[in-house]
Enzyme design. Structure first.
Site, mmCIF file in Angstrom:
data_model
loop_
_atom_site.group_PDB
_atom_site.id
_atom_site.type_symbol
_atom_site.label_atom_id
_atom_site.label_comp_id
_atom_site.label_asym_id
_atom_site.label_seq_id
_atom_site.Cartn_x
_atom_site.Cartn_y
_atom_site.Cartn_z
ATOM 1 N N TYR B 125 -0.819 3.002 -5.277
ATOM 2 C CA TYR B 125 -1.493 2.500 -4.085
ATOM 3 C C TYR B 125 -1.388 3.519 -2.960
ATOM 4 C CZ TYR B 125 -3.136 -0.285 -0.293
ATOM 5 O OH TYR B 125 -3.879 -0.729 0.772
ATOM 6 N N GLN B 187 -5.152 -7.569 -1.671
ATOM 7 C CA GLN B 187 -6.068 -7.764 -2.803
ATOM 8 C C GLN B 187 -5.944 -6.634 -3.832
ATOM 9 O OE1 GLN B 187 -6.870 -7.631 0.398
ATOM 10 N NE2 GLN B 187 -8.660 -6.339 0.802
ATOM 11 N N ASN B 210 1.692 -1.283 4.449
ATOM 12 C CA ASN B 210 2.141 -2.064 5.607
ATOM 13 C C ASN B 210 2.827 -3.353 5.127
ATOM 14 O OD1 ASN B 210 0.093 -3.702 4.693
ATOM 15 N ND2 ASN B 210 -1.357 -3.094 6.290
ATOM 16 N N SER B 234 10.167 4.213 7.947
ATOM 17 C CA SER B 234 10.680 5.547 7.641
ATOM 18 C C SER B 234 11.764 5.945 8.643
ATOM 19 C CB SER B 234 9.518 6.534 7.693
ATOM 20 O OG SER B 234 9.915 7.772 7.155
ATOM 21 N N GLN B 256 9.431 12.521 12.685
ATOM 22 C CA GLN B 256 9.746 11.167 12.226
ATOM 23 C C GLN B 256 9.157 10.139 13.177
ATOM 24 O OE1 GLN B 256 11.194 10.734 9.239
ATOM 25 N NE2 GLN B 256 10.392 8.706 9.620
ATOM 26 N N GLU B 323 17.147 7.742 4.817
ATOM 27 C CA GLU B 323 16.075 8.162 3.901
ATOM 28 C C GLU B 323 15.996 9.690 3.880
ATOM 29 O OE1 GLU B 323 12.232 7.271 5.425
ATOM 30 O OE2 GLU B 323 11.192 7.639 3.523
ATOM 31 N N ASP B 357 7.888 16.551 2.752
ATOM 32 C CA ASP B 357 6.821 15.560 2.874
ATOM 33 C C ASP B 357 5.559 16.019 2.155
ATOM 34 O OD1 ASP B 357 8.338 13.863 4.395
ATOM 35 O OD2 ASP B 357 7.581 14.592 6.324
ATOM 36 N N GLU B 411 33.375 -15.813 -28.997
ATOM 37 C CA GLU B 411 32.376 -16.239 -28.011
ATOM 38 C C GLU B 411 31.646 -17.491 -28.507
ATOM 39 O OE1 GLU B 411 29.760 -13.176 -26.548
ATOM 40 O OE2 GLU B 411 31.363 -12.222 -25.389
#
Lengths: 430, 430
Positions: B125, B187, B210, B234, B256, B323, B357, B411
């Site tokens: 995604y 979706q 998000n 982040s 950042q 992070e 990055d 057992e």
């Protein structure tokens, strides 16, 4: 009782292999209540829930040194030696999984590498119930110790006398678990997630459990504590061509069936005669089992599937993604090479699932419910996380700087670009 | 605006370093509704939600070959070359992570091994919004292709003209993604989880997003589809002693801060003078940034912490589990050796976070929110699962059989014991 399918069309496989769906939503409110109480009242809440659910009043949650000594004294020697043998094999297999750091020289002036570091604090959960699951102590504890986790703690529910089975305590001590706490169910997972006066919060929780424990582990993972894997009922798929031994196969199907009424038991063959033979052997062996009632119920949902070819069998196995796969095939290498989805595989007539459940060396904490499509079983990897490092010299940033600037600019992240530009400028100004 | 702490007592660290808590519960009903609609109406539901949320009427969700060609034609050459350079470095670093199978001879007659197999179907995604995150296409797509996943598909929301940014399409094609679909948000995650006429369901979903995407990924993981990792805002922690360059550090803090108003920015030093210097440099550089408003808000929550020693700094870093960690220290090796919790580490003055990055080779999909205590960033590992195998001969089961029988019996799993006994009996009868 069992359902038998003869050469079912591929379009039907998905519905034939459908696992029962489990709803856990109803438990979320109970879990929330218990977690909130633990956050608010700590140990006191743990003791209250233990009194409520386990029917015992606990003074202390921590297992004392005297209790470990007592356990060692009363446990019979045969079982101690068996635990020690299993320990050796499990240790040997998991030690071979030790991660190696990878160093990569990317271009001049740029080096990147990855380093494995153990997860500092891990919590192991061992369910209570009728049987003492000391094998789970081995499977979860041994890799934690090999990984070098700093704090390895274990929670397991006390019996009505407030005690833990000596085999669990013996195994925990033998493996090197640092502390054992007498608390079970949702409240144990809550304590490991939140932390109390007695029980420290951990970063990752391992272990099986009923629907309550599963719901609590889901909540833990939403609250930032990692879990080993999602849970579902245990399952086995046995594939055998004519080379399989029907009695052995029946014994393997039954060892899966005795786990619980929701156990999934699937037999697949390319040899029509095998189906009757295996079914007959199952009926005969079932009669003698102490857990006959449980096994019988599980067998009601069992599947016997006759397929035309090894190719079809492989496809069906990959589609089902069984937790345990037992393979008795003259074409064994074909299956090994092309198998995509399974938790743990047992090859040939003399490799029963019980071997891996207890003592051959592999881990028995495995992905159920089709999760083998994307999850691995518990291994040494589960107790590590990997940190990436990089070091760039002035030469390196001169070589790669422009690339970074262009990319950052096109993602509209000007400050990202500037972090490079400001360095390039200083180099040029010197 | 920023908060500064001088030699804070260790007992205060936890509250100083507290990250903002995010509640996602309110979104669960929305996610459920959308998932249900997709299960019921498939593509039609996807188009309805795309019209509702992205304000565009889509005829087809699949990106056509013509669209890929157009993207390649209109994208400027500089950016293409930058993407190609980043591609080479990322590929080189991730290829070094290729798993090796471990074969272990446990005892005579018992062999166990572990084999890595790619996850067949993965969904990537890539969020929409103001900037085209083509770097995320590289970071998620390259390891998927190296792993050999059979089906690698990508979803990303269309703009109001129903189009995808050419840099995203170019990167997807260049990397070797098999199909790109023009759908975003809840979706998209629903389609990847459930599958529709056009978009196949996958076994694991990767990628940032998000709060809506995050909530949808949580739902996916409850429905049996694995996800890369839980998400959070982040963050960077920069540690520098006197050897750090204040201008560079400011540029890293700002890169950042420009990510979003909830970005976490922490500066730790053992040199008192550095704090003022860095704060001044931040103020100067901030003025020139196009995303100044966002960065300014993020900086309101930034922390400047002065500590007494490298030992204290290390402890604080391990407790925070950043992070991104940028380290400028004369004592670098001490930090590398003793670091326990971080996602990705950048060493020295000429190693900006931007490098990782975009283009140095390491992955930029990393554990936020303290998850670095138990999670690794995305790597080649994330696209594999490991299957254990074992093969036992008659000799092997004769050697280990008794151990398994004793353990199973203790057992209370008689059928597990019988699976061994029945084999031992046949060997003895022969």
């Amino acid at each position: 009782m069992a359902k038998t399918y003869t050469y079912p069309d591929k379009s039907l496989w998905q519905s034939i292999l459908q696992r029962p769906t489990h709803k856990s939503e109803d438990l979320q409110n109970t879990v929330k209540e218990i977690f909130n109480a633990i956050a608010f009242k700590g140990d006191e809440a743990l003791k209250e829930f233990t009194f409520k659910f386990d029917k015992v009043q606990m003074d202390s949650l921590l297992v004392s040194e005297a209790e470990f000594v007592e356990a060692e004294n009363i446990l019979n020697l045969d079982l101690k030696l068996a635990i020690q043998t299993a320990y050796q094999n499990i240790k040997k297999f998991h030690e071979a999984q030790k991660p190696k750091d990878e160093y990569v020289h990317i271009i001049e002036g740029i080096d990147c590498w990855r380093k494995s570091t153990p997860i500092d604090k891990v919590g192991l959960y061992v369910p209570g119930g009728t049987a003492p699951l000391f094998s789970t102590v081995l499977m979860l504890g041994i890799p934690a110790v090999i990984a070098g986790c700093e704090q390895i703690i274990l929670c397991t529910p006390p019996n009505k006398e407030g005690k833990i089975h000596p085999a669990i305590l013996y195994a925990a001590k033998y493996v090197g678990v640092h502390a054992v706490y007498k608390v079970g169910g949702i409240q144990a997972i809550g304590a490991l997630t939140i932390g109390t006066e007695t029980i420290p919060g951990v970063y990752k929780i391992f272990g099986p459990g009923n629907q309550y424990v599963t719901a609590a582990k889901q909540m833990a993972s939403l609250q930032g504590v990692a879990i080993d894997m999602p849970a579902g009922p245990s399952e086995v798929l046995v594939f055998a061509d004519g080379s399989g031994d029907a009695d052995f196969i029946a014994s393997d199907l039954l060892s899966q069936a005795e786990h619980g009424v929701d156990s999934q038991v699937v037999f697949v063959t390319t040899h029509e005669a095998m189906i009757k033979k295996v079914q007959l052997a199952v009926e005969q062996q079932l009669e003698k089992l102490p857990r006959k009632e449980i096994a019988e119920k599980a067998l009601q949902n069992s599947l016997y599937i006759l397929l035309k070819s090894d190719e079809d069998a492989l496809k069906l196995i990959n589609e089902y993604a069984p937790e345990h796969l037992i393979l008795c095939s003259l074409n064994e290498e074909y299956f090994i090479q092309n198998l995509q989805n399974a938790g743990s595989v047992f090859l040939g007539n003399y490799t029963p699932e019980s071997a891996g459940d207890y003592a051959s060396g592999t881990n028995h904490t495995l992905p159920t419910n089709g999760y083998a499509r994307s999850y691995s079983g518990v291994s040494l990897d589960s107790y590590f996380k990997k940190i990436t490092f990089q070091k760039i010299t002035t030469k390196g940033i001169q070589l790669l700087g422009k690339t970074i600037e262009i990319m950052a600019e096109n993602e509209c992240l000007e400050a990202h670009k500037n972090a490079v530009s400001i360095r390039l400028k200083k180099i040029n100004d010197q």
